[in-house]
Scaffold this active site. Structure first.
Site, PDB file in Angstrom:
ATOM      1  N   CYS A  79       1.146  -1.212   0.201  1.00 26.33           N
ATOM      2  CA  CYS A  79      -0.175   0.073   0.001  1.00 26.33           C
ATOM      3  C   CYS A  79       1.141   1.172  -0.343  1.00 26.33           C
ATOM      4  O   CYS A  79       1.853   1.354  -1.198  1.00 26.33           O
ATOM      5  CB  CYS A  79      -0.828  -0.152   0.580  1.00 26.33           C
ATOM      6  SG  CYS A  79      -2.356   1.034   1.170  1.00 26.33           S
ATOM      7  N   HIS A 167      -3.306  -5.240   0.645  1.00 28.61           N
ATOM      8  CA  HIS A 167      -3.244  -6.391   1.980  1.00 28.61           C
ATOM      9  C   HIS A 167      -3.187  -7.536   1.922  1.00 28.61           C
ATOM     10  O   HIS A 167      -4.029  -8.111   2.276  1.00 28.61           O
ATOM     11  CB  HIS A 167      -3.284  -5.231   2.868  1.00 28.61           C
ATOM     12  CG  HIS A 167      -3.466  -3.563   3.408  1.00 28.61           C
ATOM     13  ND1 HIS A 167      -2.473  -3.322   3.923  1.00 28.61           N
ATOM     14  CD2 HIS A 167      -3.794  -2.743   2.879  1.00 28.61           C
ATOM     15  CE1 HIS A 167      -2.757  -2.254   4.525  1.00 28.61           C
ATOM     16  NE2 HIS A 167      -3.441  -1.458   2.827  1.00 28.61           N
ATOM     17  N   GLU A 169      -1.913  -9.424   4.587  1.00 30.07           N
ATOM     18  CA  GLU A 169      -2.028  -9.167   5.537  1.00 30.07           C
ATOM     19  C   GLU A 169      -3.174  -9.645   6.310  1.00 30.07           C
ATOM     20  O   GLU A 169      -3.413 -10.577   7.247  1.00 30.07           O
ATOM     21  CB  GLU A 169      -1.017  -8.989   6.507  1.00 30.07           C
ATOM     22  CG  GLU A 169      -1.921  -7.066   6.513  1.00 30.07           C
ATOM     23  CD  GLU A 169      -1.202  -6.249   5.658  1.00 30.07           C
ATOM     24  OE1 GLU A 169      -1.324  -5.333   6.311  1.00 30.07           O
ATOM     25  OE2 GLU A 169      -0.891  -6.680   4.851  1.00 30.07           O
TER      26      GLU A 169
END
Length: 509
Positions: A79, A167, A169
């Site tokens: 990001c 993202h 994660e």
């Protein structure tokens, strides 16, 4: 040194989540602020740039003191990290026409790129950005796009330098674990050998060298962190570890005797100190929450210091500090505002002149539990809910008296006991009973009563940073309420707290 993935933190709310995902791959990683970069030795196998609430277009936006393009190791920008790589090397970042936040599907996935190997063509990802990359620098190439974001991912030529505007994660990126494994294992070449057993072997060896023939004192709380720290230290230095377990009069019913017994079963050298009267005397007449916490902390230090002085030649103070505490102390944003002090004793004053040893300072809470299991500790101890350092002192709202503590202990024993007997204890992150500083009208038999109100609190969480109230069965709550009102003299009303964190906190004080 242990092979390591370095995560540079630019202030994202998801930075710790990146670390947790990497560690789930049995790969060690460390989070460092972007402006405090450690030495990039050969043990650093790759670098991940986190996201950030900042915009790369803002003057003074965070930038690391390294040149990503001069590094020989792989790098992944997430990001903000991706936007930083693009803008700083000739690309263009601008405000997005439509802020993309939430679930999105990739319309293009270059599966020939090592980072995206094995991803589905229309895989779901999680976007969270107000800026977007309009143009990538010369030599960069697009490897992923979504319906609204053409440059959802890029690679720098044939180098292992990548940027993602989503993202990987977060849970909502459904194949994020595959992507991170591609980066950490296949691209960075990490061996996935960082396991609880390997951590124990390495840590015990390091503790033996660090502590040599010295004596160590450690304050046990009955909780998971201090218990696992104690067992690790005991494994390393044996009887040279001196544990002190202080009863502050604010523990759960029967907890002092129960926990002391469990420690002795583990072979620890433990001294139990019953200082209940001393704590309760110091709290007499005090109602303000922060004042209560500070009194409890001060008296604990006094008692601990007196007991530590009974031991000859103590050089070290053992503590159960864990990684989130370490990260917070060196955060990009600086230590967060003090919402409450003394949830746990964070250290002792300078006059004790002890060096500090923290065997768990590189572990997250769930990792501490896994290490405890590998050490052979009982699951019942490792599965205990977090319990604040001030104990029931911050669950008796208002003035803390022996009588009010006793009422709370009885009500709490019924609630926690019922959670265990009904198989609900393990489904809850933390449960608490709170004695309110108000009384309510009730009827018992044919008589009017004016007695205490008890609140029950149970939350679900993964790390305690955020929490939702636990949706316990209504029939269960009804039985617990009935038992408390019938069996605890002085209570005629029970309520259930349905507040989440944020905006509420888990504890009431």
């Amino acid at each position: 040194m242990t092979e390591t993935i370095l995560i540079l933190d630019f202030g994202s709310q998801y930075t710790q989540l990146i670390a947790r995902r990497v560690r789930e791959l049995n790969v060690y990683c460390e989070i460092h602020p972007y402006n405090h970069i450690p030495s990039l030795g050969p043990h650093i196998r790759g670098i991940i740039y986190s996201g950030s609430p900042a915009s790369v277009r803002d003057p003074g936006s965070p930038r690391p003191e390294i040149d990503a393009m001069s590094l020989e190791m792989p790098l992944l920008g997430v990001c903000y990290g991706a936007q930083l790589l693009a803008q700083d090397h000739g690309g263009e970042v601008a405000p997005a026409h439509v802020r993309e936040y939430g679930r999105a599907r990739l319309s293009r996935v270059d599966q020939g790129t090592p980072l995206l190997k094995g991803l589905s063509p229309d895989t779901q990802v999680w976007m969270s950005h107000a800026d977007t990359i309009l143009r990538i620098p010369p030599g960069f190439r697009i490897i992923a796009s979504s319906g609204d974001v053409e440059i959802a991912g890029f690679r720098v030529g044939e180098r292992h330098v990548y940027g993602l505007q989503f993202h990987p994660e977060v849970y909502h990126t459904t194949e994020g674990a595959i992507l991170l494994k591609n980066f950490v294992v296949d691209i960075c070449g990490c061996s996935q050998s960082w396991t609880p057993a390997s951590f124990v072997d390495t840590t015990v060896h390091e503790l033996r060298e660090q502590l040599a023939g010295d004596q160590v004192v450690l304050g046990l709380s009955g909780g998971v962190d201090s218990s696992v720290a104690a067992i690790l230290l005991h494994k390393a230095i044996g009887e040279r570890l001196h544990c002190i377990f202080v009863n502050n009069g604010l523990l759960r019913k029967g907890e002092f005797e129960e926990v002391l017994h469990s420690y002795q079963d583990m072979g620890l050298n433990v001294t139990g100190v019953d200082a209940s009267d001393r704590f309760l005397d110091a709290l007499r007449g005090v109602s303000e929450p922060e004042a209560k916490r500070k009194i409890i902390g001060r008296v604990f230090i006094e008692v601990f210091d007196e007991e530590a002085h009974r031991i000859q030649d103590v050089k070290w103070l053992g503590q159960g500090t864990i990684y989130p505490d370490v990260i917070e102390s060196v955060s990009v944003k600086g230590p967060s505002a003090t919402i409450k002090s003394h949830h746990n004793v964070g250290g002792l004053p300078d006059f004790m002149k002890l060096k500090v040893v923290e065997p768990l300072k590189s572990l997250f809470k769930d990792e501490v539990r896994r290490v405890g299991l590998s050490l052979g500790m009982k699951a019942s101890l490792l599965g205990r809910h977090p319990f604040p350092g001030p104990g029931l002192g911050i669950r008796v709202l208002g003035e803390v008296t022996p009588e009010r503590v006793s009422v709370l202990q009885e009500a709490d024993a019924i609630f926690i006991g019922a959670l265990r007997s009904e198989g609900l204890y393990g489904q809850v992150w933390q449960a608490a009973t709170i004695l309110l500083p108000v009384q309510a009208v009730g009827v018992m038999g044919d008589e009017r009563t004016y007695e205490d109100v008890v609140a029950l609190r149970a939350v679900t969480s993964t790390d305690g940073m955020t929490a939702d109230w636990a949706h316990l069965p209504h029939e269960f709550l009804a039985r617990v309420s009935n038992d408390i009102i019938n069996k605890v003299r002085g209570v005629n009303r029970v309520v259930y707290d349905i507040s989440s964190k944020p905006p509420a906190t888990i504890e009431w004080e």
